[in-house]
Design an enzyme around this catalytic site. Structure first.
Site, PDB file in Angstrom:
ATOM      1  CG  ASP A  95      -0.166  -0.194   2.540  1.00  0.00           C
ATOM      2  OD1 ASP A  95       1.067  -0.373   2.492  1.00  0.00           O
ATOM      3  OD2 ASP A  95      -0.785  -0.193   3.615  1.00  0.00           O
ATOM      4  CG  HIS A  96       3.188   2.478   3.222  1.00  0.00           C
ATOM      5  ND1 HIS A  96       2.208   1.654   3.703  1.00  0.00           N
ATOM      6  CD2 HIS A  96       3.429   3.383   4.199  1.00  0.00           C
ATOM      7  CE1 HIS A  96       1.876   2.045   4.924  1.00  0.00           C
ATOM      8  NE2 HIS A  96       2.596   3.091   5.247  1.00  0.00           N
ATOM      9  CG  ASP A 160       1.752   1.474   9.510  1.00  0.00           C
ATOM     10  OD1 ASP A 160       2.345   1.810   8.477  1.00  0.00           O
ATOM     11  OD2 ASP A 160       0.958   2.213  10.109  1.00  0.00           O
ATOM     12  NE  ARG A 448       2.155   9.589  12.612  1.00  0.00           N
ATOM     13  CZ  ARG A 448       2.502   8.321  12.590  1.00  0.00           C
ATOM     14  NH1 ARG A 448       3.084   7.801  11.540  1.00  0.00           N
ATOM     15  NH2 ARG A 448       2.299   7.576  13.651  1.00  0.00           N
ATOM     16  CB  SER A 643       6.898   6.162  11.150  1.00  0.00           C
ATOM     17  OG  SER A 643       7.357   4.952  10.634  1.00  0.00           O
ATOM     18  NE  ARG A 645       8.908   6.224   8.594  1.00  0.00           N
ATOM     19  CZ  ARG A 645       8.455   7.423   8.187  1.00  0.00           C
ATOM     20  NH1 ARG A 645       9.290   8.399   7.953  1.00  0.00           N
ATOM     21  NH2 ARG A 645       7.171   7.630   8.003  1.00  0.00           N
TER      22      ARG A 645
HETATM   23  C1  MIC Z   1       3.329   6.529   8.558  1.00  0.00           C
HETATM   24  O1  MIC Z   1       2.135   6.767   8.561  1.00  0.00           O
HETATM   25  O2  MIC Z   1       4.199   7.305   8.991  1.00  0.00           O
HETATM   26  C2  MIC Z   1       3.777   5.204   7.975  1.00  0.00           C
HETATM   27  C3  MIC Z   1       4.441   5.483   6.690  1.00  0.00           C
HETATM   28  O3  MIC Z   1       2.657   4.398   7.719  1.00  0.00           O
HETATM   29  C4  MIC Z   1       4.697   4.540   8.987  1.00  0.00           C
HETATM   30  C5  MIC Z   1       5.313   3.305   8.497  1.00  0.00           C
HETATM   31  C6  MIC Z   1       6.499   3.511   7.610  1.00  0.00           C
HETATM   32  O4  MIC Z   1       7.273   4.428   7.848  1.00  0.00           O
HETATM   33  O5  MIC Z   1       6.651   2.734   6.670  1.00  0.00           O
HETATM   34  C7  MIC Z   1       4.036   4.229  10.332  1.00  0.00           C
HETATM   35  O6  MIC Z   1       3.082   4.879  10.686  1.00  0.00           O
HETATM   36  O7  MIC Z   1       4.517   3.365  11.070  1.00  0.00           O
HETATM   37 FE1  SF4 Z   2      -0.536   4.723   5.157  1.00  0.00          FE
HETATM   38 FE2  SF4 Z   2       0.654   5.492   7.430  1.00  0.00          FE
HETATM   39 FE3  SF4 Z   2      -0.855   7.175   6.024  1.00  0.00          FE
HETATM   40 FE4  SF4 Z   2      -1.975   5.200   7.294  1.00  0.00          FE
HETATM   41  S1  SF4 Z   2      -0.870   6.885   8.225  1.00  0.00           S
HETATM   42  S2  SF4 Z   2      -2.435   5.833   5.225  1.00  0.00           S
HETATM   43  S3  SF4 Z   2      -0.485   3.566   7.072  1.00  0.00           S
HETATM   44  S4  SF4 Z   2       1.069   6.260   5.391  1.00  0.00           S
END
Ligand code: MIC
Ligand code: SF4
Length: 759
Positions: A95-96, A160, A448, A643, A645
């Site tokens: 999805d990302h 995630d 976010r 995140s 990550r």
């Molecule tokens: C996000 O919303 O910041 C992400 C991208 O979904 C991250 C995961 C990632 O960095 O791949 C998260 O929320 O953990």
């Molecule tokens: Fe994707 Fe993270 Fe955004 Fe949710 S918050 S839609 S998991 S990038």
């Protein structure tokens, strides 16, 4: 296909007995979170371990879920564990990595081409080790998990931070780094500090423009981005039971923004309805049979202050729609005060883009309520005044909203429907702007809004709100608009008011889909080969990190002293960098490039103490590493917020940073650092942050007596010849100290796997 009813049946058979035993041992009624936690202990533990916020406890989660951007590292680590198959049901969701550019169809084809190597890698690992694979276009991990895998009373971890979305179906679902996921898939226990509990009592009822999103926007304002750290947030009260399951999921999802370990709602009729409409009536039947175990004990709701560490009450009948931002999700504005806030802070009033979607707000209910506003554009002769995009959460939702004629309203209104993916939420889109340095405003239904997150422009003021408010703002094109009381000028020159949104909690004719996008693992895993080319720019096999040298660590250089907010987006930026998530060396070139250097208030410009010159953070770290010198990063409060990550921990480890010393950490990031063999330290006195000077040479002492609960000493050698010692704290337990000594948790697993092979 998608869910494992036998596993759930077994969980439900054991749940009542385990909960009753726990209640007896605790000698008091239990909250819902406590029940589920007790029912998922990996091993029995002495009662003292359940003191909140002090001891680590081992758990046995029922499931693991991973998204493509984090699964690459998680699986590269899992492949070293020497297991033929995963020990618990696990899935990967693509999805990302899909860029939203022109629209769903073309964007998906482009993603398949650009990311082919990564998708092939993930699909082949899934095939070989027995994981379910959700193809690109299937949807966002949390939406797909809610539709297929989440179940009341279960426990899941996911790579995630918004994994807690599944709390909307009564599951304890927690975001973790890939190394944690890799452990659980390898059959090991998963450890977490026994959490504190925050109870949120919801009274009254939502109505009009107010939506579930507004509850969590309000909670974020009350608790702030670190108020939920180390805590599970449990919602209860008659207001809670009246919210749809997907609305509950929205609230639990965005609990990530207050740093909560996870959030949860009790099992009720709304959840039962959702399970039934998503083809899981058998789970609903099983859950109905043990419903008292899937809700807090009645005494808890009657006297919540006795059972939760903190209780907050929100009257939904009085709750206003909220808009949070800019730059942080906890800056909460009730709509009645927002216009004034925009004016007095000089935020750009003109709205340039409105975006709907993300794992937080892309359910059938969300889209139907937003569409009820969009349709008024046609009826009342209004036009969208800003760019407007919609990213559905899953193919199941997209197919159904299209079949039910909802998507067309966006088309008519001037919106563009993007692929079922994260897209703009993580900077994966084509932002159109004449001057990238210009101050500008966007509004999203995401979660976010950190600086440079949704696009990479520092001047973008991003605000978050519910999908219906975002839609109304797209029609107004102006941040000072309040749909509850203001009119809009239509194409006929008349002033018109928008009606309150209405919608459907669940599709009136049920969900349908042609191809949900699922691929089951291969019948014969031995025929599957997982290939990683040594020339690849996207994937790189992991080489072990070196073990601790056995002495105090001397002569470290200060790589950067970070000023203010430092989220994982500052430490390891997403957007264009997502393509390197499986290649540690390449992605390390983004390390801390978004963090503000205390000494010059610039980003990505730090002093190289060996040459006296200023340069990018990654290049400076590489220079120290090449010279055989370690470095240290100093930071502020809630370091590593956001995140899951683990790249934000692996990159500094890889580039020779030995310790991260901060005022406080966000939970997932602190664990990620420990797993990768780093020292995650906090100031015993926060004012000591001020003692660090740009040219300091730094020692870390006391490592030969590194024990749980004892502090370490950091010595600063200033260039004027003076030095000073400060005391620093840590939260390592015995096991985590072993990870540090071995160089990383994975090194221990590797050694064990090797020893087994040699037997
Ligand atoms: C996000 O919303 O910041 C992400 C991208 O979904 C991250 C995961 C990632 O960095 O791949 C998260 O929320 O953990
Ligand atoms: Fe994707 Fe993270 Fe955004 Fe949710 S918050 S839609 S998991 S990038």
């Amino acid at each position: 296909m998608a869910f494992d009813i036998e596993m759930i049946r077994k969980v439900y058979e054991e749940l009542p007995g385990k909960i009753e035993a726990a209640r007896k041992e605790a000698g008091r009624p239990l909250t819902l979170a406590e029940k589920i936690l007790f029912a998922h202990l990996h091993t029995d533990m002495p009662l003292k371990n359940f003191e909140r916020g002090t001891h680590y406890v081992d758990f046995a989660p029922d499931r693991v879920a991973m998204q493509d951007a984090t699964a690459q590292m998680a699986l590269l680590q899992f492949m070293q564990a020497g297991r033929p198959q995963v020990a618990v049901p696990s899935t990967v969701h693509c999805d990302h990595l899909i860029q939203a550019k022109t629209g769903a169809a073309e964007d998906l084809v482009a993603a398949m081409n650009t990311n082919k190597e990564v998708y092939d890698f993930l699909a082949s690992v899934c095939n070989k080790y027995g994981l379910g694979f959700w193809k690109p276009g299937a949807g966002i991990i949390h939406q797909v998990v809610l539709e297929n895998y989440a179940f009341p009373g279960g426990m899941m971890i996911g790579t995630d931070s918004h994994t807690p979305n599944a709390g909307g179906l009564g599951m304890i679902a927690i975001g973790v780094g890939g190394a944690d996921a890799s452990d659980v898939m390898a059959g090991l226990a998963w450890e977490l500090k026994w959490p504190k509990l925050i109870g949120i009592k919801l009274t009254g009822k939502l109505s009009g423009w107010t939506a579930p999103k507004d509850i969590i926007l309000k909670v974020a304002g009350i608790l702030t981005v670190k108020g939920g750290t180390g805590a599970i947030v449990e919602y209860f009260g008659e207001g809670a039971d009246a919210i749809s399951a997907t609305g509950k999921a929205t609230i639990c999802n965005m609990g990530a923004e207050i740093g909560a370990t996870c959030s949860i709602f009790a099992y009720d009729e709304k959840m039962s309805n959702y399970l039934k409409v998503t083809d899981r009536a058998d789970i609903a039947d099983l859950a109905n049979g043990i419903i008292e175990h899937l809700r807090p004990d009645p005494e808890v709701a009657a006297a919540p202050e006795k059972y939760y560490n903190e209780v907050i009450e929100i009257n939904l009948s009085e709750l206003e729609p909220h808009i949070n931002g800019p730059y942080t999700p906890d800056l909460a504005w009730p709509i009645s005060r927002f216009a004034e806030a925009v004016r007095s802070n000089n935020w750009p009033e003109k709205l340039e883009v409105a975006l709907i979607g993300s794992c937080t707000n892309s359910s059938y209910e969300d889209i139907s309520r937003s569409v009820s506003v969009a349709r008024q554009a046609v009826d009342k002769h209004l036009k969208v005044q800003s760019e407007f995009t919609i990213s559905p959460g899953s193919e199941l939702v997209r197919y159904t909203v299209e079949k039910d004629g909802l998507l067309q309203a966006y088309d008519t209104m001037g919106g563009i429907v993007m692929a079922n993916a994260c897209g703009p939420c993580i900077g994966q889109w084509a932002r159109h702007i004449d001057d990238p340095t210009r101050k500008n405003s966007i509004i999203t239904s995401f979660n976010r809004n950190f600086a440079k997150r949704n696009d990479s422009f520092p001047g973008t003021h991003a605000f978050v709100a519910s999908p219906e408010i975002v839609t109304a703002f797209a029609l107004a094109g102006d941040l000072t608009f309040n749909p509850l009381k203001d009119t809009l000028l239509n194409e006929d020159g008349e002033q018109v008011m928008l009606d309150e949104p209405t919608g459907f909690e669940l599709p009136p004719q049920g969900f349908s889909v042609e191809d949900a996008g699922y691929q089951a693992p291969a019948e014969d895993p031995s025929s599957v080969e997982v290939l990683v080319s040594p020339e690849s720019q996207r994937l790189q096999l992991l080489a072990p990190f070196a073990p601790w040298e056995g002495t105090d660590i001397k002569g470290l250089r200060l790589l950067i002293k970070v000023r203010g907010k430092c989220t994982t987006d500052h430490i390891s930026m997403a957007g264009p960098w997502l393509k390197f998530r499986g290649h540690l060396d390449n992605i390390s070139n983004n390390m801390l490039i978004g963090a503000l250097n205390f000494f010059n208030d610039s980003t990505d410009k730090v002093k190289n103490q060996l040459t006296g010159e200023y340069g990018p953070v990654p290049a400076t770290a590489r220079a120290y590493k090449a010279a055989g010198i370690g470095s240290i990063v100093v930071g502020d409060e809630n370091y590593g917020e956001g995140s899951s990550r683990e790249h934000a921990a692996m990159e500094p480890r890889y580039l020779g940073v030995r310790a991260i010393l901060v005022k406080s950490f966000a939970r997932i990031h602190e664990t990620n650092l420990k797993k990768q063999g780093m020292l995650a330290l906090t100031f015993a006195n926060k004012e000591d942050y001020d003692k660090f000077l740009e040219d300091d040479v730094i020692d870390i002492e006391g490592l030969n007596h590194f024990e749980p609960g004892t502090s370490l000493t950091v010595v600063l050698h200033h260039t004027d010849g003076t030095s000073e010692s400060i005391s620093v704290n840590h939260t390592y337990n015995d096991q985590q100290i072993k990870w540090f000594k071995a160089g990383a948790a994975l090194n221990i697993i590797r050694q064990n796997a090797l020893a087994k092979q040699q037997q």
